[in-house]
Scaffold this active site. Structure first.
Site, PDB file in Angstrom:
ATOM      1  N   CYS A 185       0.846  -1.204   0.000  1.00  0.00           N
ATOM      2  CA  CYS A 185       0.000   0.000   0.000  1.00  0.00           C
ATOM      3  C   CYS A 185       0.883   1.256   0.000  1.00  0.00           C
ATOM      4  O   CYS A 185       1.872   1.318   0.739  1.00  0.00           O
ATOM      5  CB  CYS A 185      -0.874  -0.021   1.251  1.00  0.00           C
TER       6      CYS A 185
ATOM      7  N   GLU B  38       3.323  -5.838   8.972  1.00  0.00           N
ATOM      8  CA  GLU B  38       3.607  -4.426   8.641  1.00  0.00           C
ATOM      9  C   GLU B  38       4.604  -3.834   9.643  1.00  0.00           C
ATOM     10  O   GLU B  38       5.564  -3.147   9.255  1.00  0.00           O
ATOM     11  CB  GLU B  38       2.319  -3.594   8.641  1.00  0.00           C
TER      12      GLU B  38
ATOM     13  N   SER C  34      -6.877 -10.072  11.148  1.00  0.00           N
ATOM     14  CA  SER C  34      -6.807  -8.703  10.628  1.00  0.00           C
ATOM     15  C   SER C  34      -6.777  -7.697  11.777  1.00  0.00           C
ATOM     16  O   SER C  34      -7.747  -7.539  12.516  1.00  0.00           O
ATOM     17  CB  SER C  34      -8.026  -8.464   9.723  1.00  0.00           C
TER      18      SER C  34
ATOM     19  N   ASN D 297      -6.807  -4.476  11.872  1.00  0.00           N
ATOM     20  CA  ASN D 297      -7.771  -3.368  11.858  1.00  0.00           C
ATOM     21  C   ASN D 297      -9.178  -3.850  12.192  1.00  0.00           C
ATOM     22  O   ASN D 297      -9.944  -3.142  12.835  1.00  0.00           O
ATOM     23  CB  ASN D 297      -7.695  -2.597  10.534  1.00  0.00           C
TER      24      ASN D 297
HETATM   25  S1  SF4 Z   1      -5.622   0.379   5.927  1.00  0.00           S
HETATM   26 FE1  SF4 Z   1      -3.532  -0.221   5.386  1.00  0.00          FE
HETATM   27  S2  SF4 Z   1      -3.698  -1.106   3.338  1.00  0.00           S
HETATM   28 FE2  SF4 Z   1      -5.576   0.063   3.713  1.00  0.00          FE
HETATM   29  S3  SF4 Z   1      -5.234   2.113   2.794  1.00  0.00           S
HETATM   30 FE3  SF4 Z   1      -4.699   2.174   4.982  1.00  0.00          FE
HETATM   31  S4  SF4 Z   1      -2.508   1.724   5.065  1.00  0.00           S
HETATM   32 FE4  SF4 Z   1      -3.250   1.070   3.083  1.00  0.00          FE
END
Ligand code: SF4
Length: 304
Positions: free
Chosen positions: A103, A133, A237, A239
């Site tokens: 990304c 990451e 995940s 997030n």
């Molecule tokens: S959540 Fe991670 S992969 Fe998605 S846009 Fe943001 S930095 Fe990029």
């Protein structure tokens, strides 16, 4: 029952872009072997789909064991979360073509780290220690970094600073780190160092991705106003896990699922509620969200 679907539920542009590019490359592939290092995005359904289409997933570049002749035809996809610095070097030495789907936000963090390390800063990375990451970002600090995952790690960070008599410090975050925790930990670190009269130049760069921030804010809002909250995302995940934590704090009836199948025995309970919220992590495909909505919709009226 009213269903409130988060506007920001599902693929962010980084994860969505990586999945789209991987699908295109496999579609147009002729004779090359296409590997992917680690999970392209943290979602089992997406990975299974790409495996079925022919992408070979490996967890170590050294597992590419082709003959010299074949090696030239090997392509290696780099996942959305990015990789460690030495993998770029290894690939180049072995003539392995990289399809770098990191990304752009993550690449930007790597750039910031390199820039500050070159100016003699040490780097505090707030993030999950075992997350690819964070491991990747840490590698760009060339041994001048430390990862802070939880509040209890702050002691370690202060020790790290003192032992090295650090005078320049940069604080950054994994792109999916909680904004609330980031701000809180930055304040605590500054307070401790101020109390100790440490003469340290501290730079703070909030590298939390905007997509993450907005999704977290929306989750905060929806989960505060519903009787039941469904968070859809891969179990690994980062997030998605954070969205679950936010929701759980505001709505005790929060479930964290990967697919609609995990909801089947709860549908009755859910349809008894007057407001149900749905949010999905950045690596959750639209299909997984639609399947949940269809399941609920088959019981009650759906309102977005
Ligand atoms: S959540 Fe991670 S992969 Fe998605 S846009 Fe943001 S930095 Fe990029």
């Amino acid at each position: 029952m009213e269903i409130i679907l988060g506007k920001r539920a599902g693929f962010c542009y980084g994860a969505g872009g990586a999945v789209e590019k991987a699908n295109n490359v496999i579609l147009n592939n002729k004779e090359e072997k296409i590997y992917c290092l680690g999970e392209l995005v943290h979602n089992k359904q997406v990975i299974d789909d790409l495996k079925n289409k022919g992408i070979i997933f490996i967890d170590d570049i050294d597992k590419i064991n082709e003959s010299k002749k074949q090696e030239r035809k090997v392509k290696l996809i780099i996942r959305a979360h990015g990789i460690e610095k030495n993998i770029y070097e290894k690939a180049s030495k072995r003539n392995i073509e990289l399809l770098d789907y990191t990304c752009p936000n993550v690449l930007e963090v790597h750039k910031i780290v390199e820039e500050f390390v070159n100016k003699d800063y040490y780097i505090v990375i707030m993030g999950e220690k075992s997350h690819p990451e964070t491991i990747g970002t840490y590698s760009f600090a060339n041994g001048r970094g430390i990862v802070l995952e939880k509040e209890e790690d702050i002691k370690e960070v202060v020790k790290f600073i003192k032992e090295r008599s650090i005078s320049k410090l940069l604080i950054i975050a994994q792109t999916t780190f909680s904004l609330e925790k980031f701000n809180k930990y930055v304040e605590i670190i500054k307070e401790i160092l101020n109390k100790e009269n440490a003469n340290i130049e501290i730079e703070v760069r909030n590298t939390i991705c905007n997509a993450t921030k907005l999704r977290q804010e929306e989750t905060e809002e929806i989960s505060s106003n519903v009787d039941y909250m469904i968070v859809i995302g891969g179990k690994k995940s980062a997030n998605s896990i954070k969205l679950y934590e936010i929701s759980k704090k505001n709505c005790k009836n929060t479930v964290f699922i990967e697919t609609y199948k995990e909801l089947e025995d709860k549908v009755e309970e859910i349809t008894m509620c007057s407001k149900v919220g749905i949010m999905a992590g950045a690596s959750t495909p639209k299909k997984s969200i639609d399947e949940v909505i269809d399941l609920l919709n088959s019981h009650k009226i759906y309102k977005s």
